[in-house]
Enzyme design. Structure first.
Site, PDB file in Angstrom:
ATOM      1  N   SER A 177      -5.160 -19.461  31.413  1.00  0.00           N
ATOM      2  CA  SER A 177      -5.273 -20.722  32.122  1.00  0.00           C
ATOM      3  C   SER A 177      -6.466 -21.518  31.576  1.00  0.00           C
ATOM      4  O   SER A 177      -6.625 -21.622  30.364  1.00  0.00           O
ATOM      5  CB  SER A 177      -5.421 -20.413  33.611  1.00  0.00           C
ATOM      6  OG  SER A 177      -5.104 -21.506  34.379  1.00  0.00           O
ATOM      7  N   ASP A 428       6.296 -21.067  33.618  1.00  0.00           N
ATOM      8  CA  ASP A 428       4.991 -21.563  34.040  1.00  0.00           C
ATOM      9  C   ASP A 428       4.884 -23.069  33.826  1.00  0.00           C
ATOM     10  O   ASP A 428       5.002 -23.545  32.696  1.00  0.00           O
ATOM     11  CB  ASP A 428       3.909 -20.856  33.211  1.00  0.00           C
ATOM     12  CG  ASP A 428       2.512 -21.297  33.584  1.00  0.00           C
ATOM     13  OD1 ASP A 428       2.336 -21.940  34.643  1.00  0.00           O
ATOM     14  OD2 ASP A 428       1.575 -21.006  32.809  1.00  0.00           O
ATOM     15  N   HIS A 453       2.760 -17.742  35.007  1.00  0.00           N
ATOM     16  CA  HIS A 453       1.407 -18.043  34.529  1.00  0.00           C
ATOM     17  C   HIS A 453       0.702 -16.794  33.998  1.00  0.00           C
ATOM     18  O   HIS A 453       0.485 -15.847  34.727  1.00  0.00           O
ATOM     19  CB  HIS A 453       0.623 -18.651  35.697  1.00  0.00           C
ATOM     20  CG  HIS A 453      -0.544 -19.489  35.286  1.00  0.00           C
ATOM     21  ND1 HIS A 453      -0.512 -20.383  34.231  1.00  0.00           N
ATOM     22  CD2 HIS A 453      -1.803 -19.573  35.781  1.00  0.00           C
ATOM     23  CE1 HIS A 453      -1.688 -20.981  34.124  1.00  0.00           C
ATOM     24  NE2 HIS A 453      -2.490 -20.502  35.046  1.00  0.00           N
TER      25      HIS A 453
END
Ligand SMILES: *[C@@H]1O[C@H](CO)[C@@H](O)[C@H](O)[C@H]1NC(C)=O
Ligand SMILES: *[C@@H]1O[C@H](CO)[C@@H](O)[C@H](O)[C@H]1NC(C)=O
Ligand SMILES: *[C@@H]1O[C@H](CO)[C@@H](O)[C@H](O)[C@H]1NC(C)=O
Ligand SMILES: *[C@@H]1O[C@H](CO)[C@@H](O)[C@H](O)[C@H]1NC(C)=O
Ligand SMILES: *[C@@H]1O[C@H](CO)[C@@H](O)[C@H](O)[C@H]1NC(C)=O
Ligand SMILES: *[C@@H]1O[C@H](CO)[C@@H](O)[C@H](O)[C@H]1NC(C)=O
Length: 494
Positions: A177, A428, A453
């Site tokens: 991320s 994602d 994710h």
């Protein structure tokens, strides 16, 4: 949608400026029939250490320092031919990221690796000014990705100087991320310090107009479309149903009760309600993992499929539709069976710090998001930089610099760099701003069709789809090559 996002992770917060939410943590027994638990094994044998960092790496007049927390595990580390895997911490408690990055623990033995998890400044315990860190724009002034990368570089120098045997070892940056963006940028800016980077679910192109602003919510919608008949359509219809019900006689009371909300709705809180519901659908898209897990919330395997079981029929009355929406929300907020009521001020774990991320998204991390209600299941929302900027100024007394990240890190023009793996899960929503095609032989993309994710950073489980297992193998193969290239070059021979 007033627009707040989650980059998660973190990522967190769509935009800035509206209410700041902190998280819920509900743990407890499960009330739904499920697979036996497959929560990945937790990595818990590490030392917690602190390193004195300069508050400002980029000037000479400010000599203040603070303590940066980091975790270290050397169980599988070998001084002879080993490596150092360095997690570039993102917007939250580093222990939480450590707990959720089983991949590093799984590969440590094979890579003879020391594991280091470095906390990002202004998060967890690494607060430059203690509880005053978020007090005002003066105190927040040192919360930037550049300062965070400089912290990582100083920390690695420190480790190499002080741990016998570490000096002549290759370091690999790993992150997910925002942490994945940091891993990639770290390799770009400090190629002499890390031999390569694994940037998992890193939306390095979710800036300016590098990708269409609607791509994120389009992917969210696609996940619901694929997870059950008429699911996305039911959600799309729910917004008008909320409008109609909430403007009728005792509609607000009815809605408060139907959604089991903690506090009574007012007509002024309807936008917040819709934002909270939207954010719930977004979060579910990020954590649509193939097994029962507790990342943002405790959830069943493939949670969107479970949610969509309640949303099969869009052709029902407003009241039935919204009762169905409640059942669906209840999967996210009450899978543990412990929720007394649903709180529209909370959507995620308290391990993620939405305040710090909110400031970052109001300064460097300006990510345009929009919806049109046609390609996605949300109400139309236009990206309005001017308005966004004003909201940021009201909240933080600073204005965003939307061009800075691309100036600093190159935007799409990054082909002169090397040794970065960009991994993305097709489920994602952040993959929309990620690198999903190879840029060169050494800037490679790995796409995981059934991945949400940064699923690849999680520990191996029996429930993992074959595509994520093969992605992890490929990632290890690249890392092994970087390590052998490092040892192969004469100048670095230990
Ligand atoms: C934890 O790590 C320490 C130091 O690396 C080691 O001595 C100890 O045996 C480890 N404990 C477990 C339970 O693995
Ligand atoms: C990390 O995992 C340990 C062991 O399961 C747990 O006790 C701890 O609360 C977790 N910490 C965070 C911040 O998630
Ligand atoms: C909903 O109703 C419309 C119009 O009556 C119809 O065309 C559509 O097929 C129905 N959808 C479902 C899922 O029943
Ligand atoms: C959460 O689930 C439990 C167990 O099914 C139930 O008793 C409780 O009412 C639920 N909470 C909400 C807010 O619906
Ligand atoms: C709802 O969440 C907010 C923000 O975390 C918190 O301040 C408030 O006390 C919560 N309300 C209830 C009824 O739990
Ligand atoms: C990147 O390259 C393109 C095409 O060469 C150019 O139009 C663009 O201005 C460059 N962007 C940056 C930020 O240098």
């Amino acid at each position: 949608m007033g627009c707040r996002a989650l980059l998660l992770l973190p990522f967190l917060s769509f935009g800035a400026a509206t209410t700041i939410r902190s998280g819920v943590k509900t743990l407890g027994s499960l009330h739904l029939p499920t697979n036996p638990t497959s929560e990945p094994a937790v990595a818990n044998n590490y030392s917690v250490l602190y390193f004195q960092q300069k508050v400002d790496h980029f000037g000479f007049s400010d000599t203040r320092t603070f303590k940066q927390r980091y975790l270290i595990s050397d169980k599988h580390w070998q001084k002879n031919g080993g490596s150092i895997l360095f997690y570039t911490g993102n917007e939250g408690d580093i222990v939480w990221f450590c707990n959720n990055t089983g991949f590093m623990w799984d590969v440590a033995e094979e890579l003879k690796a020391m594991l280091v998890f470095a906390e990002h400044r202004y998060y967890g315990e690494s607060l430059p000014f203690g509880k005053d860190s978020f007090k005002d724009s003066q105190h927040l002034n040192f919360l930037t990705s550049e300062q965070a990368l400089a912290d990582f570089a100083e920390l690695i120098r420190h480790l190499k100087r002080t741990i016998p045997g570490a000096e002549n070892q290759p370091v690999i940056a790993i992150g997910g991320s925002y942490g994945g963006m940091l891993a990639a940028w770290f390799r770009m800016k400090y190629p002499h310090i890390v031999v390569g980077a694994l940037a998992a679910s890193a939306p390095i192109w979710q800036f300016e107009n590098l990708v269409p602003c609607g791509v994120f919510m389009k992917i969210v919608t696609e996940d619901y479309r694929k997870s059950g008949p008429h699911c996305a359509e039911s959600i799309r219809r729910s917004w008008d149903a909320i409008n109609r019900i909430s403007s009728a006689g005792s509609g607000l009371q009815w809605l408060t009760k139907a959604l089991h909300l903690c506090s009574p709705l007012t007509s002024g809180s309807i936008p917040n309600l819709k934002e909270w519901i939207s954010e719930t659908w977004v979060n579910l898209a990020m954590v649509d993992y193939p097994y029962e897990a507790n990342f943002l919330q405790p959830l069943p395997a493939w949670p969107i499929k479970v949610v969509c079981q309640y949303l099969k029929n869009p052709n029902v009355s407003d009241t039935v539709l919204l009762q169905n929406i409640f059942q669906a929300l209840n999967i996210y907020y009450n899978y543990s069976g412990q929720a007394k009521c649903l709180n529209i001020s909370q959507t995620t774990t308290s391990s993620l710090d939405t305040v710090g991320w909110n400031y970052q998204s109001c300064t460097e991390m300006v990510m345009p998001f929009c919806t049109n209600g046609v390609d996605d299941m949300f109400e139309p929302y236009l990206w309005d930089l001017k308005k966004f900027s004003e909201e940021c100024f009201n909240q933080w007394k600073v204005k965003p610099r939307p061009h800075w990240i691309t100036t600093l890190y190159g935007g799409k023009n990054i082909s002169s760099h090397s040794n970065i793996i960009f991994s993305n899960g097709d489920l994602d929503p952040w993959s929309g701003g990620g690198v999903t095609k190879d840029i060169s032989d050494t800037l490679v993309a790995i796409n995981i069709p059934e991945g949400a994710h940064h699923l690849d950073l999680r520990a191996n489980t029996a429930f993992d789809p074959a595509t994520v297992l093969s992605s992890r193998l490929l990632e290890v193969k690249h890392m092994k090559r970087w390590i052998s290239d490092y040892y192969g070059s004469d100048r670095r021979q230990p």
